[in-house]
Design a protein around this motif. Structure first.
Motif, mmCIF file in Angstrom:
data_model
loop_
_atom_site.group_PDB
_atom_site.id
_atom_site.type_symbol
_atom_site.label_atom_id
_atom_site.label_comp_id
_atom_site.label_asym_id
_atom_site.label_seq_id
_atom_site.Cartn_x
_atom_site.Cartn_y
_atom_site.Cartn_z
ATOM 1 N N VAL A 239 40.432 45.701 33.489
ATOM 2 C CA VAL A 239 39.789 45.860 32.167
ATOM 3 C C VAL A 239 38.355 45.458 32.201
ATOM 4 O O VAL A 239 37.996 44.347 32.505
ATOM 5 C CB VAL A 239 40.521 44.705 31.071
ATOM 6 N N LEU A 240 37.564 46.509 31.972
ATOM 7 C CA LEU A 240 36.000 46.322 32.291
ATOM 8 C C LEU A 240 35.380 47.188 31.196
ATOM 9 O O LEU A 240 36.046 48.132 30.397
ATOM 10 C CB LEU A 240 35.393 47.120 33.656
ATOM 11 N N PRO A 241 34.261 46.983 30.869
ATOM 12 C CA PRO A 241 33.560 47.981 29.850
ATOM 13 C C PRO A 241 33.807 49.291 29.943
ATOM 14 O O PRO A 241 33.896 49.990 28.991
ATOM 15 C CB PRO A 241 32.065 47.310 29.780
ATOM 16 N N SER A 242 33.755 49.867 31.359
ATOM 17 C CA SER A 242 33.905 51.078 31.474
ATOM 18 C C SER A 242 35.189 51.760 31.400
ATOM 19 O O SER A 242 35.490 52.877 31.333
ATOM 20 C CB SER A 242 33.257 51.537 32.987
ATOM 21 N N THR A 243 36.343 50.844 31.479
ATOM 22 C CA THR A 243 37.584 51.159 31.376
ATOM 23 C C THR A 243 38.573 50.965 30.205
ATOM 24 O O THR A 243 39.594 51.544 30.305
ATOM 25 C CB THR A 243 38.683 50.485 32.684
ATOM 26 N N LYS A 244 37.955 50.340 29.168
ATOM 27 C CA LYS A 244 38.485 50.273 27.916
ATOM 28 C C LYS A 244 38.931 51.428 27.341
ATOM 29 O O LYS A 244 38.056 52.138 26.987
ATOM 30 C CB LYS A 244 37.816 49.245 27.009
ATOM 31 N N ALA A 245 40.218 51.545 27.049
ATOM 32 C CA ALA A 245 40.826 52.945 26.511
ATOM 33 C C ALA A 245 40.403 54.138 27.001
ATOM 34 O O ALA A 245 40.468 55.243 26.436
ATOM 35 C CB ALA A 245 40.224 52.799 25.069
ATOM 36 N N ILE A 246 40.239 53.758 28.293
ATOM 37 C CA ILE A 246 39.948 55.040 29.237
ATOM 38 C C ILE A 246 41.190 56.075 29.354
ATOM 39 O O ILE A 246 40.844 57.445 29.371
ATOM 40 C CB ILE A 246 39.437 54.735 30.630
ATOM 41 N N VAL A 247 42.331 55.567 29.133
ATOM 42 C CA VAL A 247 43.583 56.488 29.131
ATOM 43 C C VAL A 247 43.939 56.661 27.829
ATOM 44 O O VAL A 247 44.313 56.263 26.776
ATOM 45 C CB VAL A 247 44.706 55.549 29.573
ATOM 46 N N LEU A 335 39.564 24.335 50.686
ATOM 47 C CA LEU A 335 39.212 23.639 51.986
ATOM 48 C C LEU A 335 38.203 24.278 52.538
ATOM 49 O O LEU A 335 37.358 23.757 53.318
ATOM 50 C CB LEU A 335 40.679 23.900 52.829
ATOM 51 N N ALA A 336 37.892 25.816 52.282
ATOM 52 C CA ALA A 336 36.788 26.349 52.932
ATOM 53 C C ALA A 336 35.470 25.622 52.399
ATOM 54 O O ALA A 336 34.467 25.279 53.005
ATOM 55 C CB ALA A 336 36.770 27.740 52.459
ATOM 56 N N TYR A 337 35.565 25.194 50.899
ATOM 57 C CA TYR A 337 34.473 24.798 50.226
ATOM 58 C C TYR A 337 34.127 23.414 50.993
ATOM 59 O O TYR A 337 33.057 22.819 51.309
ATOM 60 C CB TYR A 337 34.493 24.545 48.976
ATOM 61 N N LEU A 338 35.260 22.429 51.184
ATOM 62 C CA LEU A 338 35.091 21.133 51.638
ATOM 63 C C LEU A 338 34.672 21.248 53.082
ATOM 64 O O LEU A 338 33.925 20.218 53.462
ATOM 65 C CB LEU A 338 36.478 20.609 51.651
ATOM 66 N N LYS A 339 34.885 22.495 53.939
ATOM 67 C CA LYS A 339 34.247 22.360 55.281
ATOM 68 C C LYS A 339 33.013 22.957 55.218
ATOM 69 O O LYS A 339 32.509 23.296 56.472
ATOM 70 C CB LYS A 339 35.402 23.314 56.120
ATOM 71 N N ASP A 340 32.684 23.411 54.203
ATOM 72 C CA ASP A 340 31.375 24.274 53.974
ATOM 73 C C ASP A 340 31.342 25.578 54.783
ATOM 74 O O ASP A 340 30.237 25.807 55.401
ATOM 75 C CB ASP A 340 30.082 23.244 54.642
ATOM 76 N N GLU A 341 32.327 26.116 54.659
ATOM 77 C CA GLU A 341 32.677 27.561 55.055
ATOM 78 C C GLU A 341 32.700 28.591 54.226
ATOM 79 O O GLU A 341 32.925 28.169 52.943
ATOM 80 C CB GLU A 341 33.980 27.430 56.062
ATOM 81 N N PRO A 342 32.315 29.940 54.400
ATOM 82 C CA PRO A 342 32.410 30.886 53.781
ATOM 83 C C PRO A 342 33.946 31.058 52.798
ATOM 84 O O PRO A 342 34.657 30.926 53.550
ATOM 85 C CB PRO A 342 32.148 32.219 54.428
ATOM 86 N N ARG A 343 33.776 31.065 51.650
ATOM 87 C CA ARG A 343 35.066 31.350 50.740
ATOM 88 C C ARG A 343 35.451 32.926 50.954
ATOM 89 O O ARG A 343 34.413 33.699 50.842
ATOM 90 C CB ARG A 343 34.830 30.922 49.335
ATOM 91 N N LYS A 344 36.664 33.127 50.874
ATOM 92 C CA LYS A 344 37.396 34.411 51.170
ATOM 93 C C LYS A 344 37.409 35.318 49.693
ATOM 94 O O LYS A 344 37.016 36.529 49.689
ATOM 95 C CB LYS A 344 38.445 34.577 51.777
ATOM 96 N N TYR A 345 37.657 34.735 48.701
ATOM 97 C CA TYR A 345 38.229 35.083 47.372
ATOM 98 C C TYR A 345 37.082 34.895 46.342
ATOM 99 O O TYR A 345 37.314 34.105 45.624
ATOM 100 C CB TYR A 345 39.473 34.810 46.791
ATOM 101 N N ILE A 346 35.927 35.674 46.326
ATOM 102 C CA ILE A 346 34.868 35.426 45.063
ATOM 103 C C ILE A 346 34.913 36.630 44.300
ATOM 104 O O ILE A 346 34.897 37.726 44.659
ATOM 105 C CB ILE A 346 33.408 35.390 46.142
ATOM 106 N N TRP A 347 35.100 36.396 43.020
ATOM 107 C CA TRP A 347 34.966 37.195 42.125
ATOM 108 C C TRP A 347 33.761 37.982 41.856
ATOM 109 O O TRP A 347 32.439 37.543 41.827
ATOM 110 C CB TRP A 347 35.145 36.478 40.633
ATOM 111 N N LYS A 348 33.770 39.256 41.818
ATOM 112 C CA LYS A 348 32.557 40.064 41.715
ATOM 113 C C LYS A 348 32.862 40.965 40.502
ATOM 114 O O LYS A 348 33.772 41.940 40.578
ATOM 115 C CB LYS A 348 32.197 40.785 43.092
ATOM 116 N N VAL A 349 32.133 41.034 39.340
ATOM 117 C CA VAL A 349 32.206 41.802 38.306
ATOM 118 C C VAL A 349 31.893 43.327 38.549
ATOM 119 O O VAL A 349 30.789 43.689 39.116
ATOM 120 C CB VAL A 349 31.521 41.446 37.343
ATOM 121 N N ARG A 350 32.716 44.211 38.026
ATOM 122 C CA ARG A 350 32.483 45.688 38.055
ATOM 123 C C ARG A 350 32.205 46.165 36.883
ATOM 124 O O ARG A 350 32.967 45.771 35.870
ATOM 125 C CB ARG A 350 33.713 46.555 38.772
ATOM 126 N N LYS A 351 31.204 46.998 36.626
ATOM 127 C CA LYS A 351 30.940 47.479 35.043
ATOM 128 C C LYS A 351 31.821 48.486 34.708
ATOM 129 O O LYS A 351 32.312 49.223 35.579
ATOM 130 C CB LYS A 351 29.463 47.766 35.111
#
Length: 351
Positions: A239-247, A335-351
């Protein structure tokens, strides 16, 4: 000095032990009070002052997130496939990244999705409900274990009173074309399973490279081709602004009149009235729906009384296994944060 964690969702014990070596953990939210027993005010108060905040289904609006950031929050995670329960703009404004658990329930939803497709194709819910209501049954017997010696046991002559005539005999998935609208984690899992049923897969996803879709044996197509050729169209859109009621009615007008719509994503991506009218006017063959525009679904919703619609109460994404998958993914993020390592699952918003 140990870091502090406000934990609202379960994490597997092995990871918890590693986290406890560096952190003091406070159990909060639904993990403490139970599902559905938490308000945002409760969550805000319980998680205040913690460096690491991990939510499950709890809500956190802009004011809550600003308060947490001001009190020292530096890591925020939401153990959901789509973190729609938190204000992402406020997280960005605080200069933070949001960890989440994409695809945590991809197998659960994909398996359920296949079940809906089979139920729709073979009229399972219609015939099951009818039989339990006493339709097409024989007279009551004093001793049900006293049965005649008949080699070919059937429901009787194929006439206007036969269940095949009343409910319809349905069709096979084998050899049919399945359109996947949104070839993400769940869409791909559905495609792989549907291919095992002998279906041809048409994948539509403007964000996904064609070679990734076709690597699974699917065919990458544009929207109009998917709609025109598919015998079933399975929705896997966020559900994004571009997909609302798109179907909407434009989609339905391009589908086969015999085609079925399957939705285990979110109802908001479908135009509610357009779907109801397309089914009532037989513009499409039927639908299988697990999600609604308002939940619980209103008792008088027309979808519930349509014989060509399979309805289930938003249960595709929940199994006894899902919490373990999401907890494992979120545990890795912490655990990645505690080890100061890159996190794998970071949310990125699509418009």
């Amino acid at each position: 000095m140990k870091k502090t964690v406000a934990l609202c969702t379960s994490i597997p014990e092995k990871q918890m032990e590693m986290i406890k070596e560096q952190c003091d953990i406070t159990i909060c939210g639904e993990l403490k009070h139970g599902k559905g027993n938490v308000t945002e005010d409760m969550t805000r108060e319980e998680c205040m002052g913690h460096e690491i905040v991990v939510l499950g289904d709890e809500y956190a609006g802009a004011d809550t997130i600003k308060a947490w950031a001001k009190s020292g929050m530096k890591f925020m995670g939401v153990a959901k496939g789509t973190p729609a329960t938190v204000d992402y703009d406020a997280i960005q404004d605080a200069g933070l990244e949001l960890s989440y658990t994409p695809g945590r329930n991809r197998v659960a939803v994909a398996e359920f999705n296949m079940g809906l497709m089979i139920a729709a194709a073979r009229n399972l819910t219609l015939s099951c409900t009818g039989l339990s209501k006493g339709e097409h049954t024989g007279p009551a017997k004093e001793n049900i274990y006293d049965v005649p010696d008949v080699k070919n046991v059937t429901f009787g002559p194929l006439d206007e009173n036969h269940p095949f005539t009343d409910y319809g005999i349905g069709f096979e998935l084998y050899g049919k074309k399945l359109g996947i609208a949104g070839y993400g984690a769940i869409g791909r899992e559905v495609a792989v399973r549907a291919r095992a049923f002998g279906m041809e897969i048409l994948g539509y996803d403007p964000y996904m490279p064609a070679e990734k879709i076709e690597a699974d044996g699917a065919r990458a197509v544009d929207l109009d081709t998917m709609l025109a050729e598919s015998d079933m169209v399975s929705i896997h859109l966020p559900v994004l602004p571009s997909t609302k009621a798109i179907v909407n009615k434009d989609w339905f007008s391009k589908m086969k009149p015999t085609a079925y719509l399957i939705n285990t994503a979110r109802a908001a991506v479908i135009h509610q009235q357009d779907l109801v009218e397309a089914l009532q006017n037989q513009e499409i063959g039927g639908a299988a729906i697990d999600v609604y525009w308002e939940e619980p679904v209103p008792a008088n919703h027309p979808l519930l009384s349509m014989r060509n619609v399979v309805c289930t109460p938003h249960m595709a994404g929940l199994t006894t296994d899902v919490d373990n998958w999401s907890g494992t993914m979120m545990g890795d993020e912490v655990l990645a944060y505690l080890k100061d390592e890159p996190r794998k699952y970071i949310w990125k918003v699509r418009k």
